[in-house]
Enzyme design. Structure first.
Site, PDB file in Angstrom:
ATOM      1  CG  ASN A 215       3.518   8.663 -12.538  1.00 51.92           C
ATOM      2  OD1 ASN A 215       2.622   8.726 -13.378  1.00 51.92           O
ATOM      3  ND2 ASN A 215       3.291   8.779 -11.236  1.00 51.92           N
TER       4      ASN A 215
ATOM      5  CG  HIS B  62       1.063   4.709  -8.962  1.00 51.65           C
ATOM      6  ND1 HIS B  62       1.098   5.333  -7.725  1.00 51.65           N
ATOM      7  CD2 HIS B  62       2.180   5.117  -9.614  1.00 51.65           C
ATOM      8  CE1 HIS B  62       2.186   6.085  -7.649  1.00 51.65           C
ATOM      9  NE2 HIS B  62       2.864   5.974  -8.785  1.00 51.65           N
TER      10      HIS B  62
ATOM     11  CG  HIS C  56       6.500   2.867  -8.548  1.00 53.35           C
ATOM     12  ND1 HIS C  56       7.729   3.459  -8.706  1.00 53.35           N
ATOM     13  CD2 HIS C  56       5.612   3.875  -8.439  1.00 53.35           C
ATOM     14  CE1 HIS C  56       7.597   4.776  -8.669  1.00 53.35           C
ATOM     15  NE2 HIS C  56       6.317   5.059  -8.526  1.00 53.35           N
TER      16      HIS C  56
ATOM     17  CB  VAL D  92      10.087   6.114  -5.726  1.00 54.13           C
ATOM     18  CG1 VAL D  92      10.983   4.954  -5.311  1.00 54.13           C
ATOM     19  CG2 VAL D  92       9.550   6.835  -4.490  1.00 54.13           C
TER      20      VAL D  92
ATOM     21  NE  ARG E 196      -3.856  -2.246   2.102  1.00 52.70           N
ATOM     22  CZ  ARG E 196      -4.743  -2.629   1.179  1.00 52.70           C
ATOM     23  NH1 ARG E 196      -5.046  -1.807   0.181  1.00 52.70           N
ATOM     24  NH2 ARG E 196      -5.339  -3.815   1.256  1.00 52.70           N
ATOM     25  CG  ASP E 197       1.410   5.526  -2.397  1.00 53.60           C
ATOM     26  OD1 ASP E 197       1.928   5.509  -3.530  1.00 53.60           O
ATOM     27  OD2 ASP E 197       1.611   6.452  -1.565  1.00 53.60           O
TER      28      ASP E 197
HETATM   29  P1  5GP Z   1       5.796   8.111  -8.148  1.00 50.71           P
HETATM   30  O1  5GP Z   1       5.546   9.556  -7.797  1.00 50.71           O
HETATM   31  O2  5GP Z   1       7.279   7.821  -8.225  1.00 50.71           O
HETATM   32  O3  5GP Z   1       5.029   7.608  -9.324  1.00 50.71           O
HETATM   33  O4  5GP Z   1       5.203   7.281  -6.925  1.00 50.71           O
HETATM   34  C1  5GP Z   1       5.918   7.042  -5.755  1.00 50.71           C
HETATM   35  C2  5GP Z   1       4.912   6.663  -4.698  1.00 50.71           C
HETATM   36  O5  5GP Z   1       5.611   6.059  -3.643  1.00 50.71           O
HETATM   37  C3  5GP Z   1       4.162   7.859  -4.117  1.00 50.71           C
HETATM   38  O6  5GP Z   1       2.768   7.672  -4.346  1.00 50.71           O
HETATM   39  C4  5GP Z   1       4.533   7.832  -2.628  1.00 50.71           C
HETATM   40  O7  5GP Z   1       3.443   8.145  -1.794  1.00 50.71           O
HETATM   41  C5  5GP Z   1       5.003   6.406  -2.429  1.00 50.71           C
HETATM   42  N1  5GP Z   1       6.025   6.228  -1.422  1.00 50.71           N
HETATM   43  C6  5GP Z   1       7.167   6.944  -1.269  1.00 50.71           C
HETATM   44  N2  5GP Z   1       7.905   6.461  -0.256  1.00 50.71           N
HETATM   45  C7  5GP Z   1       7.207   5.395   0.244  1.00 50.71           C
HETATM   46  C8  5GP Z   1       7.459   4.471   1.319  1.00 50.71           C
HETATM   47  O8  5GP Z   1       8.472   4.525   2.015  1.00 50.71           O
HETATM   48  N3  5GP Z   1       6.528   3.521   1.535  1.00 50.71           N
HETATM   49  C9  5GP Z   1       5.383   3.409   0.779  1.00 50.71           C
HETATM   50  N4  5GP Z   1       4.522   2.438   1.088  1.00 50.71           N
HETATM   51  N5  5GP Z   1       5.118   4.270  -0.236  1.00 50.71           N
HETATM   52  C10 5GP Z   1       6.017   5.243  -0.490  1.00 50.71           C
END
Ligand code: 5GP
Ligand code: ZN
Length: 116
Positions: free
Chosen positions: A89, A104, A102, A98, A31-32
């Site tokens: 993304n 979503h 990944h 990140v 989970r995010d």
């Molecule tokens: P991006 O913006 O790279 O597409 O998505 C990265 C996602 O990782 C974001 O929705 C953010 O909330 C989530 N995220 C960042 N750090 C962590 C973490 O330490 N644990 C979890 N579960 N989610 C994270």
């Protein structure tokens, strides 16, 4: 294989706590931390790949399995029928924060389109 500074590699290795909903020898889904919908799960390959731009042909099966995991989890979460979204993304302008690929999975509410 894994990047020592990568938060998602650490999650995959169990070095950082996360709410894991599904895992195989190849991928982990958790989970995010900052959910944008009632269901917001991130599905990652265990192997470190920074962005979509780094994908090579032999990664195709792994990426396909991320989608199969999304389908499975959407069913478990009860969002398969009403509908859901999967999105990956890429780089800064694409909204990536990140740098470990990944997928979503977002569901449990009506999602707007186009995204912001
Ligand atoms: P991006 O913006 O790279 O597409 O998505 C990265 C996602 O990782 C974001 O929705 C953010 O909330 C989530 N995220 C960042 N750090 C962590 C973490 O330490 N644990 C979890 N579960 N989610 C994270
Ligand atoms: Zn990583």
């Amino acid at each position: 294989m894994s990047d020592a500074n990568c938060i998602f590699c650490k999650i995959a290795a169990g070095e950082i706590e996360s709410d894991i909903v599904y895992e195989t020898d190849e991928l982990v889904a958790f989970r995010d931390l900052n959910p944008q919908a009632p269901t917001h799960v991130l599905i990652i390959p265990r192997r470190h790949i920074s962005t979509i731009n780094e994908l090579v042909d032999s990664d195709g099966e792994t990426i396909g399995r991320l989608f199969m995991a999304a389908k499975h989890i959407a069913g478990e979460e009860g969002t398969a029928d009403p509908g859901y979204r999967v999105v990956m993304n890429c780089n800064e302008a694409g909204g990536q924060s990140v740098y470990h690929v990944h997928l979503h999975l977002l569901g449990g509410r009506r999602l707007g389109w186009p995204p912001g």
